[in-house]
Every structure is written in C-alpha cells, then in structure tokens.
Write a protein that holds these residues in place. Structure first.
Motif, PDB file in Angstrom:
ATOM      1  N   UNK A   1       0.836  -1.194   0.000  1.00 14.43           N
ATOM      2  CA  UNK A   1       0.000   0.000   0.000  1.00 14.43           C
ATOM      3  C   UNK A   1       0.871   1.244   0.000  1.00 14.43           C
ATOM      4  N   UNK A   2       0.743   2.062  -1.044  1.00 13.17           N
ATOM      5  CA  UNK A   2       1.526   3.284  -1.186  1.00 13.17           C
ATOM      6  C   UNK A   2       0.725   4.427  -0.584  1.00 13.17           C
ATOM      7  N   UNK A   3       1.394   5.284   0.205  1.00 12.13           N
ATOM      8  CA  UNK A   3       0.758   6.450   0.802  1.00 12.13           C
ATOM      9  C   UNK A   3       1.573   7.686   0.482  1.00 12.13           C
ATOM     10  N   UNK A   4       0.887   8.795   0.329  1.00  6.28           N
ATOM     11  CA  UNK A   4       1.544  10.074   0.080  1.00  6.28           C
ATOM     12  C   UNK A   4       2.248  10.520   1.364  1.00  6.28           C
ATOM     13  N   UNK A   5       3.530  10.885   1.276  1.00  2.00           N
ATOM     14  CA  UNK A   5       4.243  11.292   2.484  1.00  2.00           C
ATOM     15  C   UNK A   5       3.766  12.632   3.057  1.00  2.00           C
ATOM     16  N   UNK A   6       3.119  13.459   2.237  1.00  2.00           N
ATOM     17  CA  UNK A   6       2.701  14.785   2.694  1.00  2.00           C
ATOM     18  C   UNK A   6       1.320  14.766   3.355  1.00  2.00           C
ATOM     19  N   UNK A   7       0.337  14.144   2.687  1.00  2.00           N
ATOM     20  CA  UNK A   7      -1.040  14.195   3.209  1.00  2.00           C
ATOM     21  C   UNK A   7      -1.562  12.844   3.673  1.00  2.00           C
ATOM     22  N   UNK A   8      -0.774  11.795   3.502  1.00  2.00           N
ATOM     23  CA  UNK A   8      -1.115  10.443   3.969  1.00  2.00           C
ATOM     24  C   UNK A   8      -2.291   9.822   3.209  1.00  2.00           C
ATOM     25  N   UNK A   9      -2.568  10.310   2.004  1.00  2.00           N
ATOM     26  CA  UNK A   9      -3.609   9.714   1.164  1.00  2.00           C
ATOM     27  C   UNK A   9      -3.083   8.392   0.617  1.00  2.00           C
ATOM     28  N   UNK A  10      -3.902   7.346   0.713  1.00  2.00           N
ATOM     29  CA  UNK A  10      -3.471   6.038   0.223  1.00  2.00           C
ATOM     30  C   UNK A  10      -3.987   5.821  -1.201  1.00  2.00           C
ATOM     31  N   UNK A  11      -3.425   4.833  -1.861  1.00  2.00           N
ATOM     32  CA  UNK A  11      -3.865   4.493  -3.217  1.00  2.00           C
ATOM     33  C   UNK A  11      -5.312   4.016  -3.198  1.00  2.00           C
ATOM     34  N   UNK A  12      -5.698   3.334  -2.121  1.00  2.00           N
ATOM     35  CA  UNK A  12      -7.081   2.858  -1.996  1.00  2.00           C
ATOM     36  C   UNK A  12      -8.055   4.037  -1.882  1.00  2.00           C
ATOM     37  N   UNK A  13      -7.662   5.074  -1.121  1.00  2.00           N
ATOM     38  CA  UNK A  13      -8.512   6.268  -1.007  1.00  2.00           C
ATOM     39  C   UNK A  13      -8.648   6.957  -2.356  1.00  2.00           C
ATOM     40  N   UNK A  14      -7.527   7.076  -3.073  1.00  2.00           N
ATOM     41  CA  UNK A  14      -7.552   7.696  -4.395  1.00  2.00           C
ATOM     42  C   UNK A  14      -8.477   6.913  -5.321  1.00  2.00           C
ATOM     43  N   UNK A  15      -8.393   5.598  -5.258  1.00  2.00           N
ATOM     44  CA  UNK A  15      -9.236   4.751  -6.099  1.00  2.00           C
ATOM     45  C   UNK A  15     -10.707   4.919  -5.736  1.00  2.00           C
ATOM     46  N   UNK A  16     -11.005   4.980  -4.445  1.00  2.00           N
ATOM     47  CA  UNK A  16     -12.384   5.074  -3.975  1.00  2.00           C
ATOM     48  C   UNK A  16     -12.989   6.448  -4.279  1.00  2.00           C
ATOM     49  N   UNK A  17     -12.247   7.527  -3.994  1.00  2.00           N
ATOM     50  CA  UNK A  17     -12.777   8.877  -4.138  1.00  2.00           C
ATOM     51  C   UNK A  17     -12.536   9.487  -5.516  1.00  2.00           C
ATOM     52  N   UNK A  18     -11.447   9.068  -6.169  1.00  2.00           N
ATOM     53  CA  UNK A  18     -11.087   9.672  -7.448  1.00  2.00           C
ATOM     54  C   UNK A  18     -10.466  11.042  -7.275  1.00  2.00           C
ATOM     55  N   UNK A  19     -10.025  11.370  -6.052  1.00  2.00           N
ATOM     56  CA  UNK A  19      -9.434  12.670  -5.755  1.00  2.00           C
ATOM     57  C   UNK A  19      -8.084  12.482  -5.083  1.00  2.00           C
ATOM     58  N   UNK A  20      -7.160  13.374  -5.405  1.00  2.00           N
ATOM     59  CA  UNK A  20      -5.857  13.365  -4.749  1.00  2.00           C
ATOM     60  C   UNK A  20      -5.871  14.392  -3.632  1.00  2.00           C
ATOM     61  N   UNK A  21      -5.050  14.159  -2.607  1.00  2.00           N
ATOM     62  CA  UNK A  21      -5.069  15.022  -1.440  1.00  2.00           C
ATOM     63  C   UNK A  21      -4.239  16.281  -1.561  1.00  2.00           C
ATOM     64  N   UNK A  22      -3.103  16.220  -2.282  1.00  2.00           N
ATOM     65  CA  UNK A  22      -2.207  17.381  -2.355  1.00  2.00           C
ATOM     66  C   UNK A  22      -1.364  17.298  -3.630  1.00  2.00           C
ATOM     67  N   UNK A  23      -0.468  18.283  -3.788  1.00  2.00           N
ATOM     68  CA  UNK A  23       0.378  18.302  -4.980  1.00  2.00           C
ATOM     69  C   UNK A  23       1.389  17.159  -4.980  1.00  2.00           C
ATOM     70  N   UNK A  24       1.797  16.704  -3.811  1.00  2.00           N
ATOM     71  CA  UNK A  24       2.768  15.608  -3.706  1.00  2.00           C
ATOM     72  C   UNK A  24       2.167  14.278  -4.179  1.00  2.00           C
TER      73      UNK A  24
END
Length: 170
Positions: free
Chosen positions: A73-96
């Motif tokens: 499971x890959x997570x964004x180091x800046x906002x802690x958004x996971x790949x599963x969250x991105x897949x579920x919501x279709x939104x990214x948390x930050x520029x990183x």
C-alpha cells in the motif's frame, strides 16, 4: 427491431452498459426509455459521468491488470492519502500525490485529457511569470530548430529576444 420491454413499438434507443467488463445491450422504444429509471438525466441529479467516476473506473481497470503482481500500500508522504482512497474517491489530497501516484495518475490523465500539459487560462496578475517562462521555453525550442536548419540570421534574432526576456525576469 421491436422494443425489448413492451414488444410493441419500434426500438429507437440503444443502451449499452459495461459493468465490470460485462457488456449488456438493451433496445427499447422512446416511451419505454422515458419511463426507464436508467436514463434519468434530470438537472437535479448529479451526473453519473463525473470526472471522479471516470477516474475510479480507470483505476479499477488499471488495478485488474496489475492484480497478479503483489503490491504494498503506497501512501503520500505529505497528506497520507493512500492508493485505496484515491481509487475510492477519485481525488488526490495534495500536490505531492501527483508525484507519489504518478505511475497510476499519468496514464489516466493522458487517456482522459489527451495531454498532460495545462493549456487553459492563466490568471493575469499571478500568471505573468508563468507565461514568460513558457514563452522563454518556446523561444529556446525555436532557437534549436533554427540552428538545426542552419538559419543563423533567424537564430540570432531569437537569441536576442531570449536575452531580452531573461533581462526582464532578472
């Protein structure tokens, strides 16, 4: 062809549904289409074709292709958004997130938009620096083309224009 619901009128509406790779086709008449809940596109309803839904669908497709490969499971180091969250919501948390999930996001954006480079409007006040940088890059490309084509007079004019732009930025 007759309507597949009422079997009375001529079928004028052709519906194709793709759900998890299964293709289902339905041929119905205009009156059955108006009664059908599957085709309600009223202004009150949120569009079923939102960008997030499209992204989520592409994510499902991409994940099916790489299902056999074991992934952590890959997570964004800046906002802690996971790949599963991105897949579920279709939104990214930050520029990183764009850098973290670039292997997934880049092909999706390229398919949806055609190109990765933003070509939209730029704010007049804050965007002038961006516009000048972009113009400078374009002039440098033109300079290289002119040199390659051995058009040295044109290259000299472009070089002078580049120097003027660089002096303005300093």
């Amino acid at each position: 062809m007759l309507c597949e619901k009422c079997h009375e009128n001529q079928a004028t509406v052709h519906i194709v549904k793709m759900i998890n790779g299964d293709k289902k086709e339905l041929n119905i008449c205009q009156s059955c289409a108006e009664k059908s809940q599957e085709l309600s596109f009223s202004s009150d309803m949120i569009s079923p074709f939102s960008f997030q839904n499209i992204l989520s669908g592409f994510m499902d497709y991409m994940n099916k292709e790489s299902e056999n490969a074991e992934r952590t499971e890959v997570k964004c180091p800046k906002c802690d958004t996971s790949a599963a969250e991105f897949k579920r919501l279709g939104l990214l948390g930050c520029d990183q997130c764009y850098k973290t999930f670039s292997s997934t996001v880049t092909p999706i954006v390229r398919r949806v938009q055609g190109k990765l480079e933003h070509r939209g409007k730029v704010p007049k006040k804050a965007g002038m620096e961006l516009v000048e940088k972009k113009r400078l890059l374009k002039l440098k490309e033109e300079l290289q083309k002119a040199i390659f084509a051995e058009e040295y007079e044109k290259a000299a004019l472009i070089r002078d224009e580049i120097k003027n732009l660089q002096n303005k930025q300093d």
